[in-house]
Scaffold this active site. Structure first.
Site, PDB file in Angstrom:
ATOM      1  N   CYS A  14       3.877 -41.907 -36.987  1.00  0.00           N
ATOM      2  CA  CYS A  14       2.491 -42.224 -36.640  1.00  0.00           C
ATOM      3  C   CYS A  14       2.104 -43.598 -37.191  1.00  0.00           C
ATOM      4  CB  CYS A  14       1.547 -41.118 -37.108  1.00  0.00           C
ATOM      5  SG  CYS A  14      -0.044 -41.130 -36.237  1.00  0.00           S
TER       6      CYS A  14
ATOM      7  N   HIS B 165       3.862 -35.995 -35.260  1.00  0.00           N
ATOM      8  CA  HIS B 165       3.873 -35.254 -36.519  1.00  0.00           C
ATOM      9  C   HIS B 165       4.558 -33.910 -36.281  1.00  0.00           C
ATOM     10  CE1 HIS B 165       1.163 -37.956 -38.635  1.00  0.00           C
ATOM     11  NE2 HIS B 165       0.303 -37.896 -37.636  1.00  0.00           N
TER      12      HIS B 165
END
Length: 527
Positions: free
Chosen positions: A367, A451
């Site tokens: 991310c 994630h």
């Protein structure tokens, strides 16, 4: 439920932050679920950089998602209607019913004179709930969510935040006594005896509440006790004589217990994840993983699945020299990508990452960490820094958009099925490299917005084999490690704590019938 009757419930409050509210809430949820009770967790307002995406695309705190798993139900936005994601010491992004609605100062949110939330284009309109930046105006939103859960479930176990005796914030409280008063829920106050002063904390917490609030404080629960419980019994009896309230359990200290953290990192920067013992490796070597503890680090729970692997040692680091002996360096998610990039450069970690890539040594960006590894960042949203050069390790250009991506992707990588979730404002344009999830790979450098991908067991093992090959380690992933099963075992241990060390009959009475009548008032009460 029959006849439209609302379900019962309980609020788990704490004498302090990190007293064990999240763990106790999860434990009660798992204990009730094992009794066949249809139960849901609830936290009206959460401040956390560890968040999760529900199946309907709503962002909630990871702690509530794990509590839902403890309750054996699917997490929804109703379980955490207000989520605050800090962006600095002074402001947070406000996520309302799973969608971001703007940035707000602490002064504005807590109801003093201050600016209203600045809405984000394309986001859910904050409407009256955030008008004028007044937190008390969110009470209607959270009570509506709680009422919906109570109409669906037999019981709702609420988690408070911080302490219910934060007298400077009581007027606008929506997560502790505010929600308990609105729902007429009994309250059990949890205290961490490992810190010391637990009896004074129980007494003082109660005595600083108004008579109306005190009437809902049913009793206490001691957490993290070490030693012979019989030595504690005289103190509990004196506490009962002083307060008129029972102690509903003494939970023993257990290493490695917990659920996904909310407000911060439980361990020190140089501590092992979850204080867990590292199981011996299956092969000849261990793998050493260094996680860069970037500012505003988010979803650092991504590396828990690595730490669960026998022979994998995971540590959080903040110095360049700590990357030297690492077989894998992870640059995790962050709520401040540009700030994290500056931090990496200031500390010499950026140069260390560049040297690693040149030497063919593994680096994984997740991310915000993925964004840092790219060539260029255009940010007029998060940092408003404009054009910023990235580390240039991946052929990726990032543009921050006001609308947040909240998704639950799935696919195949390294020949294995993999699932994850995405929470980001930065949109990646991948210009080359080998495809890797939604990102790319160049040599020994990987980057993705996903994630949770490492929780997919087959994919994690395949990835660790790649890391071992690139780092020259004779490491072999265990063939049977199931992260999902390990998580279930941990939730069962929390349920066992409640079943074996709490007065479950008394807790059930509280959930079904509310706080006992005639609880005494402890002066001085609220100022």
């Amino acid at each position: 439920m029959s006849g439209g009757k609302l379900g019962g419930g309980l609020l788990v409050a704490g004498t302090t932050s990190d007293a064990g509210k999240s763990v106790v809430t999860a434990g009660i949820c798992r204990w009730l679920a094992r009794q066949g009770v249809k139960v849901a967790p609830f936290k009206a307002q959460n401040m956390s950089l560890n968040s999760f995406v529900t199946r309907e695309g709503a962002e909630i705190g990871r702690a509530q998602a794990m509590q839902a798993q403890a309750a054996r139900v699917e997490p929804t936005a109703l379980m955490n209607p207000v989520l605050l994601k800090p962006g600095s010491d002074q402001s947070s992004q406000v996520v309302l019913l799973g969608k971001p609605v703007g940035e707000m100062s602490a002064r504005g949110f807590f109801g003093s004179v201050g600016p209203a939330a600045q809405p984000q284009s394309g986001a859910v309109s904050p409407g009256k709930a955030l008008h004028g930046g007044r937190r008390e105006q969110l009470l209607g939103v959270v009570t509506d969510c709680l009422e919906q859960l109570r109409g669906t479930y037999d019981a709702v176990i609420c988690e408070g935040a911080g302490s219910p005796a934060e007298i400077n914030l009581r007027r606008t409280d929506i997560v502790n006594m505010g929600i308990a008063r609105a729902a007429r829920f009994p309250v059990v106050v949890v205290g961490d005896i490992d810190r010391g002063g637990v009896f004074a904390s129980f007494f003082g917490t109660t005595a600083l509440l108004s008579p109306q609030d005190q009437s809902l404080i049913a009793g206490y629960m001691v957490n993290k006790f070490r030693g012979d419980v019989s030595l504690l019994e005289p103190g509990m009896e004196m506490l009962r004589n002083l307060t008129g309230r029972a102690t509903y359990g003494v939970l023993p200290f257990r290493h490695g217990l917990g659920i996904d953290e909310e407000d911060g990192l439980r361990v020190s920067l140089r501590g092992a994840v979850r204080e867990s013992a590292v199981a011996p490796p299956v092969g000849e070597d261990v793998l050493r993983v260094a996680v860069c503890a970037v500012p505003l680090m988010s979803n650092f729970t991504d590396v828990d699945a690595l730490a669960a692997e026998p022979g994998v040692v995971v540590r959080f680091v903040d110095r360049a020299e700590e990357l030297v002996d690492a077989d894998l360096v992870v640059v995790p998610g962050t709520r401040g990508t540009v700030k994290a990039l500056e931090w990496l450069r200031e500390r010499g970690l950026a140069d260390a990452l560049l040297r690693r890539a040149a030497e063919g040594r593994p680096v994984l960006g997740i991310c915000g960490g993925f964004q840092v590894l790219g060539e260029h960042i255009e940010d007029e949203v998060e940092s408003r820094a404009g054009s910023v050069a990235g580390l240039g390790l991946l052929p990726v250009r990032i543009r921050f958009e006001r609308e947040k991506t909240l998704e639950r992707p799935s696919g195949t990588a390294l020949g294995e099925p993999v699932e994850g979730y995405e929470i980001h404002h930065g949109v990646a344009r991948v210009l080359g490299g080998e495809p890797f999830l939604d990102g790319c790979r160049v040599g020994s450098v990987w980057g993705t917005h996903w994630h949770g991908s490492l929780e997919s067991d087959g994919f994690r093992r395949a990835f660790l084999r790649e890391v071992a090959l690139a780092s020259g380690r004779r490491f072999v992933p265990a063939p049977d490690t199931s992260f999902g099963a390990l998580r279930e075992e941990q939730l069962d241990l929390l349920g066992d704590l409640i079943a074996e060390h709490a007065d479950t009959d008394a807790l059930l009475r509280l959930i079904e019938t509310g706080a006992p009548a005639g609880l005494p008032f402890l002066p001085p009460g609220a100022p």
